[in-house]
Each structure stands twice: as structure tokens, then as C-alpha cells.
Scaffold this active site. Structure first.
Site, PDB file in Angstrom:
ATOM      1  N   GLY A  72      41.506  44.538  39.502  1.00  0.00           N
ATOM      2  CA  GLY A  72      42.463  44.568  38.407  1.00  0.00           C
ATOM      3  C   GLY A  72      43.661  45.444  38.730  1.00  0.00           C
ATOM      4  N   GLU A 118      29.020  46.032  44.799  1.00  0.00           N
ATOM      5  CA  GLU A 118      29.828  44.898  45.232  1.00  0.00           C
ATOM      6  C   GLU A 118      31.204  45.376  45.683  1.00  0.00           C
ATOM      7  OE1 GLU A 118      31.748  42.618  41.743  1.00  0.00           O
ATOM      8  OE2 GLU A 118      29.819  43.299  40.946  1.00  0.00           O
ATOM      9  N   ASN A 137      35.306  44.295  45.297  1.00  0.00           N
ATOM     10  CA  ASN A 137      36.336  43.496  44.640  1.00  0.00           C
ATOM     11  C   ASN A 137      37.515  43.399  45.599  1.00  0.00           C
ATOM     12  OD1 ASN A 137      35.536  43.273  41.519  1.00  0.00           O
ATOM     13  ND2 ASN A 137      34.877  45.244  42.316  1.00  0.00           N
ATOM     14  N   SER A 178      34.328  40.798  36.828  1.00  0.00           N
ATOM     15  CA  SER A 178      34.624  41.370  35.502  1.00  0.00           C
ATOM     16  C   SER A 178      33.392  41.437  34.602  1.00  0.00           C
ATOM     17  CB  SER A 178      35.741  40.588  34.795  1.00  0.00           C
ATOM     18  OG  SER A 178      36.958  40.755  35.471  1.00  0.00           O
ATOM     19  N   ARG A 235      38.321  47.322  46.318  1.00  0.00           N
ATOM     20  CA  ARG A 235      37.552  48.340  45.594  1.00  0.00           C
ATOM     21  C   ARG A 235      36.072  48.137  45.853  1.00  0.00           C
ATOM     22  NH1 ARG A 235      37.956  47.106  40.100  1.00  0.00           N
ATOM     23  NH2 ARG A 235      35.678  47.066  39.964  1.00  0.00           N
ATOM     24  N   ASP A 293      32.243  49.258  44.617  1.00  0.00           N
ATOM     25  CA  ASP A 293      31.546  49.809  43.456  1.00  0.00           C
ATOM     26  C   ASP A 293      30.153  50.312  43.830  1.00  0.00           C
ATOM     27  OD1 ASP A 293      33.757  49.093  41.990  1.00  0.00           O
ATOM     28  OD2 ASP A 293      32.876  47.230  41.251  1.00  0.00           O
TER      29      ASP A 293
END
Length: 307
Positions: free
Chosen positions: A276, A270, A272, A150, A255, A257
Site C-alpha cells: 500500500g 509473507e 508484499n 489485504s 514489504r 511481514d
């Protein structure tokens, strides 16, 4: 539907620095499951004894814990030991994706593009090294606690004083900090669902970078989905996303990025492994573009536990 899934523990909250985001994500997932007749029950590891999930009759778990304790393999290890199927990646791949330095080392070893970097250890760092580090990393760097998400503890710096200050701030969150060469360009993300890439999203912010404020507080952040890439560019991006995801052994959903620099070169940032999941988060945005409602998305993720 409820008979197929049995009793489902929706794990959210926890004790990480991302607790507040996890609470919002978990409540959205819980509400969507309950609305579809699934016997889903909220479990917060900060409050509830997760070692008793098997004894309490839970048949599977939907993990919506962000950060440490949820994305680092810890809860995955417990659930594996308890023989409770769970959503997302396994123990090893979760642990690797949580550690940005290990993720980058693997990507580099298999020839995937990622920015030049250095790993700084708190107890071994000498502030007099800052000038040489900046020179080695092209003058401007991103400072990232290795095991946080985050954008917590992150900063963009371009001078010795700011670098040392940013490191002190980052060390509050982690004893290991990743320094990356700053990439000037556009940020994209590709959500993965059941082995396929969902439509990519481009993020744009007036902040220095896509930080915590831009992600969770700003009403000015722009999201583009479709993202504006042509077919060939999309094929390249999706191929990279799949390669990045599989090289770490990730599965189910997640996910990846990216940054694309001014020369249109892609760089992996990175993964995830538990992104979220509020109804306005990036994975639901991508899923909506692919034709999934939020309820259909959470059901698809939970269905993976039946395999």
C-alpha cells in the site's frame, strides 16, 4: 527531472479484490510525482488498454496495482515484453510472492522460519478432514486464500465448524487456501527500499488479528515506529527480512511481514511486492522514520527504473 524520466505510466486500480486500496495508493503516488514536475499519467487496466503503452510513448511504469493482475507477474510480463522499465520485482519473483504457498515452500527449503502449514485445494477438500487438520496444526489456525492480499478472505478458527465455514468463504476468492498454525504474539513489518531495510513497524489491534478492518477502516489500530526492539533484535529482524526478500529474488522495494511469538521467536508471514502507498500506509510510515518524505519515497522507487 521530467526529462530524465520521460513519460511515466502510473498503473493503479485494476480488477482485483484490492481495487479500492489500489485506487487510493495510486492517486497518492500520482499526485506526488506530478507535484515534482514529472510527466506522470494515470493508467487503470480496468479501463485503459495497457497493451498500447509503448505505442502511446510511455518510457517507464510505476506499478501501484495490488493483488492479482498487479502483484502476480501478469503486468510485469506485459511490461517486460513491451520493453518498458517498471518499478519493483520481476515476473518470477512477483508471481512467487503472490502465491503464499510457494513463498513458504521456498523459505522452508532455505531454512528460514515460517509457521507450520497445510495447503487445501478446493476440489479435493473433504469437510471430514477438518478435525485432523486442526490437530496437526496445533488446534488454532489462520485461514488465508493463497493468492489474495489485504487480509481478504482471512479468518482465525479453532473448531471444526468454523474451519469448514472459513474455508467455504476463502474458496470464494481462491481455489487454493493456506492454513497456518496460529502464532500468539506481536506482528511486525519491515519495508525494503533499494536493497536496505527501513525501520521496522509493530502493529497492534484489538481485533483477533491485523485484518482488513484494522488495516483500512479502524482508527484504533496502533503503529509503533520505532518499534521498541533493541539493537540486537533489530539486527536479527533485518537480517531475516533481507534473507526472505532475496531468497524469492525480489528487488527494488516491497514489504516483509513477521510474527514474533511469546518465546521471542520470529516467523515469516509473507512478502508484499507492491505494498500500500497511501500517505498513511506502512511503507511511507517506515520511510518517514528513515527521513524520507512521501515525495522523496516515490521518487526513490521510480529512480530504480533508470538502472
Amino acid at each position: 527531472m521530467s526529462l530524465n524520466f520521460g513519460k511515466v505510466a502510473v498503473l493503479f486500480g485494476g480488477t482485483s479484490a484490492e481495487r479500492e486500496v489500489s485506487l487510493r495508493s495510486g492517486q497518492a503516488v500520482l499526485s506526488a510525482l506530478v507535484a515534482q514536475g514529472i510527466n506522470a499519467i494515470a493508467i487503470d487496466p480496468k479501463i485503459d488498454d495497457v497493451t498500447q503503452l509503448k505505442a502511446q510513448g510511455f518510457d517507464r511504469a510505476f506499478i501501484v496495482l495490488h493483488g492479482r493482475g498487479g502483484e502476480d507477474g501478469t503486468i510485469q510480463g506485459l511490461l517486460t515484453y513491451l520493453q518498458i522499465p517498471y518499478t519493483g520485482s520481476d515476473v518470477l519473483s512477483s508471481a512467487i510472492t503472490m502465491d503464499k504457498s510457494k513463498t513458504k515452500q521456498i523459505w522452508k527449503s532455505v531454512g528460514l522460519p515460517t509457521a507450520k502449514y497445510q495447503i487445501i485445494i478446493k476440489n479435493h477438500y473433504d469437510p471430514s478432514q477438518a478435525k485432523d487438520i486442526l490437530k496437526e496444526l496445533s488446534g488454532t489456525v489462520m485461514v488465508k486464500p493463497v493468492n489474495e492480499g489485504s487480509s481478504i478472505g482471512m479468518a482465525k478458527v479453532d473448531n471444526v465448524e468454523d474451519l469448514n465455514k472459513a474455508l467455504l468463504d476463502a474458496f470464494k476468492f481462491d481455489k487454493k487456501v493456506l492454513l497456518e498454525t496460529w502464532i500468539e504474539g506481536e506482528e511486525y513489518t519491515v519495508s525494503m527500499l533499494s536493497g536496505a531495510a527501513l525501520p521496522a513497524i509493530k502493529m497492534a489491534t484489538d481485533n483477533d488479528f491485523y485484518d482488513y478492518q484494522a488495516k483500512y477502516q479502524s482508527t484504533e489500530t496502533r503503529y509503533y515506529c520505532p518499534c521498541g526492539l533493541d539493537d540486537q533484535e533489530m539486527q536479527t529482524l533485518n537480517k531475516l527480512a533481507n534473507a526472505a526478500f532475496s531468497s524469492i529474488g525480489c528487488q527494488g522495494w516491497g514489504r516483509v511481514d513477521f510474527m514474533r511469538d511469546t518465546n521471542k521467536q520470529w516467523f515469516l508471514l509473507e512478502i508484499n511486492s507492491v505494498p500500500g502507498m497511501t500517505e498513511t500506509s506502512l511503507v511511507p510510515k517506515a520511510a518517514k522514520q528513515a527521513g524520507y518524505s512521501f515525495e522523496q519515497l516515490v521518487l526513490e522507487i521510480l529512480t530504480q527504473t533508470l538502472a
